[in-house]
Design a protein around this motif. Structure first.
Motif, PDB file in Angstrom:
ATOM      1  N   GLU A 106       5.804   4.508  14.869  1.00 30.38           N
ATOM      2  CA  GLU A 106       5.889   3.124  14.413  1.00 30.38           C
ATOM      3  C   GLU A 106       4.974   2.907  13.215  1.00 30.38           C
ATOM      4  N   ILE A 107       5.329   1.932  12.397  1.00 30.37           N
ATOM      5  CA  ILE A 107       4.503   1.550  11.256  1.00 30.37           C
ATOM      6  C   ILE A 107       4.729   0.069  10.998  1.00 30.37           C
ATOM      7  N   HIS A 108       3.613  -0.685  10.973  1.00 24.66           N
ATOM      8  CA  HIS A 108       3.715  -2.130  10.775  1.00 24.66           C
ATOM      9  C   HIS A 108       2.391  -2.658  10.246  1.00 24.66           C
ATOM     10  N   GLY A 109       2.364  -3.938   9.929  1.00 25.53           N
ATOM     11  CA  GLY A 109       1.231  -4.517   9.233  1.00 25.53           C
ATOM     12  C   GLY A 109      -0.041  -4.630  10.046  1.00 25.53           C
ATOM     13  N   ASP A 110       0.025  -4.558  11.380  1.00 30.21           N
ATOM     14  CA  ASP A 110      -1.180  -4.653  12.197  1.00 30.21           C
ATOM     15  C   ASP A 110      -1.947  -3.334  12.270  1.00 30.21           C
ATOM     16  N   MET A 111      -1.361  -2.250  11.764  1.00 31.80           N
ATOM     17  CA  MET A 111      -2.038  -0.958  11.762  1.00 31.80           C
ATOM     18  C   MET A 111      -2.910  -0.845  10.513  1.00 31.80           C
ATOM     19  N   ASP A 112      -4.082  -0.208  10.646  1.00 30.90           N
ATOM     20  CA  ASP A 112      -4.900  -0.017   9.454  1.00 30.90           C
ATOM     21  C   ASP A 112      -4.287   1.087   8.591  1.00 30.90           C
ATOM     22  N   GLN A 113      -4.755   1.178   7.360  1.00 28.50           N
ATOM     23  CA  GLN A 113      -4.127   2.074   6.400  1.00 28.50           C
ATOM     24  C   GLN A 113      -4.151   3.543   6.838  1.00 28.50           C
ATOM     25  N   PRO A 114      -5.269   4.080   7.325  1.00 33.62           N
ATOM     26  CA  PRO A 114      -5.248   5.488   7.755  1.00 33.62           C
ATOM     27  C   PRO A 114      -4.220   5.753   8.855  1.00 33.62           C
ATOM     28  N   LEU A 136      -6.145   1.758  -5.776  1.00 30.74           N
ATOM     29  CA  LEU A 136      -6.912   0.569  -5.425  1.00 30.74           C
ATOM     30  C   LEU A 136      -6.072  -0.278  -4.471  1.00 30.74           C
ATOM     31  N   ILE A 137      -6.261  -0.047  -3.166  1.00 30.44           N
ATOM     32  CA  ILE A 137      -5.449  -0.737  -2.166  1.00 30.44           C
ATOM     33  C   ILE A 137      -6.346  -1.212  -1.023  1.00 30.44           C
ATOM     34  N   GLY A 138      -5.847  -2.182  -0.271  1.00 33.56           N
ATOM     35  CA  GLY A 138      -6.574  -2.658   0.895  1.00 33.56           C
ATOM     36  C   GLY A 138      -6.517  -1.661   2.029  1.00 33.56           C
ATOM     37  N   ARG A 147       0.824  -1.208   0.000  1.00 30.83           N
ATOM     38  CA  ARG A 147       0.000   0.000   0.000  1.00 30.83           C
ATOM     39  C   ARG A 147       0.857   1.257   0.000  1.00 30.83           C
ATOM     40  N   GLU A 148       1.945   1.220   0.800  1.00 29.03           N
ATOM     41  CA  GLU A 148       2.786   2.408   0.912  1.00 29.03           C
ATOM     42  C   GLU A 148       3.411   2.779  -0.431  1.00 29.03           C
ATOM     43  N   ASP A 196       9.098  -4.724   7.712  1.00 25.70           N
ATOM     44  CA  ASP A 196       9.463  -4.708   6.293  1.00 25.70           C
ATOM     45  C   ASP A 196       8.332  -4.276   5.380  1.00 25.70           C
ATOM     46  N   VAL A 197       7.117  -4.121   5.941  1.00 27.11           N
ATOM     47  CA  VAL A 197       6.027  -3.591   5.123  1.00 27.11           C
ATOM     48  C   VAL A 197       6.387  -2.196   4.615  1.00 27.11           C
ATOM     49  N   ALA A 198       7.286  -1.498   5.329  1.00 28.80           N
ATOM     50  CA  ALA A 198       7.669  -0.149   4.938  1.00 28.80           C
ATOM     51  C   ALA A 198       9.031  -0.092   4.256  1.00 28.80           C
ATOM     52  N   ALA A 199       9.667  -1.241   4.066  1.00 26.52           N
ATOM     53  CA  ALA A 199      11.030  -1.232   3.545  1.00 26.52           C
ATOM     54  C   ALA A 199      11.105  -0.759   2.101  1.00 26.52           C
ATOM     55  N   ARG A 200      10.024  -0.949   1.366  1.00 23.98           N
ATOM     56  CA  ARG A 200      10.040  -0.561  -0.043  1.00 23.98           C
ATOM     57  C   ARG A 200       8.994   0.503  -0.286  1.00 23.98           C
ATOM     58  N   GLY A 201       9.363   1.509  -1.011  1.00 23.34           N
ATOM     59  CA  GLY A 201       8.398   2.522  -1.395  1.00 23.34           C
ATOM     60  C   GLY A 201       8.401   3.761  -0.538  1.00 23.34           C
ATOM     61  N   LEU A 202       9.021   3.721   0.634  1.00 27.05           N
ATOM     62  CA  LEU A 202       9.099   4.929   1.441  1.00 27.05           C
ATOM     63  C   LEU A 202      10.083   5.896   0.799  1.00 27.05           C
ATOM     64  N   ASP A 203       9.617   7.049   0.426  1.00 20.14           N
ATOM     65  CA  ASP A 203      10.483   8.042  -0.199  1.00 20.14           C
ATOM     66  C   ASP A 203      10.398   9.316   0.617  1.00 20.14           C
ATOM     67  N   VAL A 204      11.232   9.402   1.632  1.00 21.01           N
ATOM     68  CA  VAL A 204      11.262  10.561   2.514  1.00 21.01           C
ATOM     69  C   VAL A 204      12.614  11.236   2.355  1.00 21.01           C
ATOM     70  N   LYS A 205      12.589  12.502   1.975  1.00 28.04           N
ATOM     71  CA  LYS A 205      13.838  13.215   1.752  1.00 28.04           C
ATOM     72  C   LYS A 205      14.583  13.421   3.073  1.00 28.04           C
ATOM     73  N   GLY A 206      15.900  13.290   2.997  1.00 27.67           N
ATOM     74  CA  GLY A 206      16.733  13.639   4.140  1.00 27.67           C
ATOM     75  C   GLY A 206      16.855  12.592   5.218  1.00 27.67           C
ATOM     76  N   VAL A 207      16.510  11.341   4.937  1.00 25.04           N
ATOM     77  CA  VAL A 207      16.719  10.296   5.937  1.00 25.04           C
ATOM     78  C   VAL A 207      18.222  10.063   6.063  1.00 25.04           C
ATOM     79  N   SER A 208      18.778  10.421   7.210  1.00 19.86           N
ATOM     80  CA  SER A 208      20.235  10.355   7.353  1.00 19.86           C
ATOM     81  C   SER A 208      20.728   8.961   7.729  1.00 19.86           C
TER      82      SER A 208
END
Length: 466
Positions: A271-279, A106-108, A82-83, A300-312
């Motif tokens: 925190e962000i993980h798979g047990d949290m709902d999308q909102p 179109l996401i869950g 989804r992310e 790892d649900v957030a390992a791909r697709g997170l595009d946040v500028k300036g993550v050091s």
């Protein structure tokens, strides 16, 4: 080379300039022209190279001419999470603002009614995860016969998540004369077989060797016992010039407990993980993006697709079980030409996992040496009765650590952090009292033995007839 040399429209160039970009990345420079020429494409690119824009930009121009029809999207982008789907949608909104294109996500985890309504009105671009797309397709709420362009993004991640059968089904429902773009960080045999089956004479682009990591990222591995991980993480967060950081853990329970622990120690963590709902996940991600928190603990649900500028920094609190995940985790830093740092905590039980990571990336990860005063264990002394003290030797301490390891529980550690320490002498005295009490009860329960071995006294004789 600049974007104007790639054949993009003036309206699109204006949007790109407004977004603050002037020169394309290598994957963008190589991918955009063949996509504009309607060729199939295989793009092998490591994360953080600008891959998303390499297909979003030419798609906007390709779809600029044509009309929408109800329930029949003109193009389809498949994303594993989804992310990542939401991130691609943001790119379309940013770069397509000068074009009359309608997009649907179109996401869950989102109400299906709004998604169906958007499809009924007609969309040019449908961005979907395979599960939700298959659900609506089986309900008859979407038709794929009008799709002119298909993008399969993060194909190797799709394989890891078990989506390949769904993708094969989806591809079989699409027109055979469509344009297909496939992007992946690696090219395992299953993905190659998928490409051979569903792509026609594709242009092959590789901007980095499969499974290599970004050279802008300084990598370290930190040898640390499991019980010391939190302490070492806090030390690095305080001393390594961290501005924003993502901390990855293998388990959702670890993510929750670690985020709580960091908050208790005064860190601005989420925190962000798979047990949290999308909102809830999107809200937490937005807090990280706008700076309300600067540490995000993630599975790892957030390992791909997170595009946040300036993550050091990226911290692998756990060595990833799957070596591919290592590449994608640390790819959250060092993006867009910036530099970044990645630390991977390696406990004794992670020896095989870190070996697999180093085999995949093709080199040894340098060991980070913690300052001696931070890593040297303080002598462990046990309180003994009568004022005796005996120092626990390093061998005994190591043996005790090994004996405790199988019973290690993060929640127990969390409780230990909150519980006040008891006075060791008082605890010893309580143990002695309990021991004395146990001995007294045993004496009462057992027959007395005074050592007599002589004849039985007459007053103890009992007649057999009595």
């Amino acid at each position: 080379m600049n974007f104007a040399d790639l054949g993009l429209s003036d309206e699109l160039l204006q949007a790109v300039e407004t977004a603050g970009y002037s020169e394309p990345t290598p994957i963008q420079a190589q991918a955009i022209p063949p996509v504009l020429m309607m060729k199939d494409l295989i793009g092998i690119a490591q994360t953080g190279t600008g891959k998303t824009a390499s297909f979003v930009l030419p798609m906007i121009d390709v779809l600029a001419h044509g009309r929408r029809r109800a329930l029949m999207p003109r193009s389809l982008i498949l994303e594993p999470t989804r992310e990542l789907a939401a991130q691609v949608a943001e790119n379309f909104e940013k770069y397509g603002k000068n074009h009359d294109l309608k997009m649907a996500l179109l996401i869950g985890g989102v109400q299906m009614g709004d998604q169906i309504k958007a499809l009924q009105e007609g969309v040019d671009v449908l961005i979907a995860t395979p599960g939700r797309l298959m659900d609506l397709f089986e309900r008859g709420k979407i038709l794929l016969t009008g799709c002119e362009l298909l993008v399969i993004d993060e194909a190797d991640r799709m394989l890891d998540m078990g989506f390949i059968p769904d993708i094969e089904t989806i591809c079989s429902k699409l027109p055979t004369n469509r344009q297909t773009l496939l992007f992946s960080a690696t090219m395992p045999p299953v993905i190659k077989k998928l490409a051979d089956r569903f792509l026609s004479n594709p242009k092959y682009i590789e901007v980095a060797r499969p499974a290599t990591t970004n050279t802008n990222i300084v990598q370290h591995k930190v040898a640390v016992p499991t019980r010391k991980k939190r302490e070492v993480l806090r030390h690095l967060l305080q001393t390594d010039d961290v501005s924003t950081a993502i901390v990855f853990a293998n388990r959702k329970t670890t993510v929750r407990e670690l985020a709580k622990s960091l908050k208790r120690h005064g860190f601005a963590a989420g925190e962000i993980h798979g047990d949290m709902d999308q909102p809830a996940r999107l809200a937490e991600l937005q807090r990280f993006k706008d700076g309300s928190i600067n540490i995000l603990v993630a599975s790892d649900v957030a390992a791909r697709g997170l595009d946040v500028k300036g993550v050091s920094h990226v911290f692998n609190f756990d060595t990833p079980w799957h070596p591919d995940d290592y590449v994608h985790r640390i790819g959250r830093t060092g993006r867009g030409g910036a530099s970044g740092r990645a630390f991977t905590f390696v406990a004794p039980e992670d020896a095989e996992a870190i070996d697999n990571v180093e085999k995949l990336t093709g080199g040894k990860i340098p060991v980070y040496q913690m300052p001696a005063e931070e890593t040297a264990p303080a002598p462990v002394r046990e309180e003994k009765p009568r004022g005796e003290r005996r120092e626990r030797t390093p061998a005994r301490a190591e043996a005790a650590s090994r004996a405790d390891a199988p019973r290690y529980d993060e929640r127990a550690e969390s409780r230990e952090e909150r519980a006040p320490r008891r006075d060791s002498r008082g605890e010893e005295q309580r143990r002695e009292r309990r021991s004395d009490g146990n001995r007294s009860r045993r004496r009462e329960a057992e027959p007395a033995d005074d050592g007599w071995n002589g004849p039985i006294p007459e007053f103890l004789h009992v007649s057999a007839l009595a």
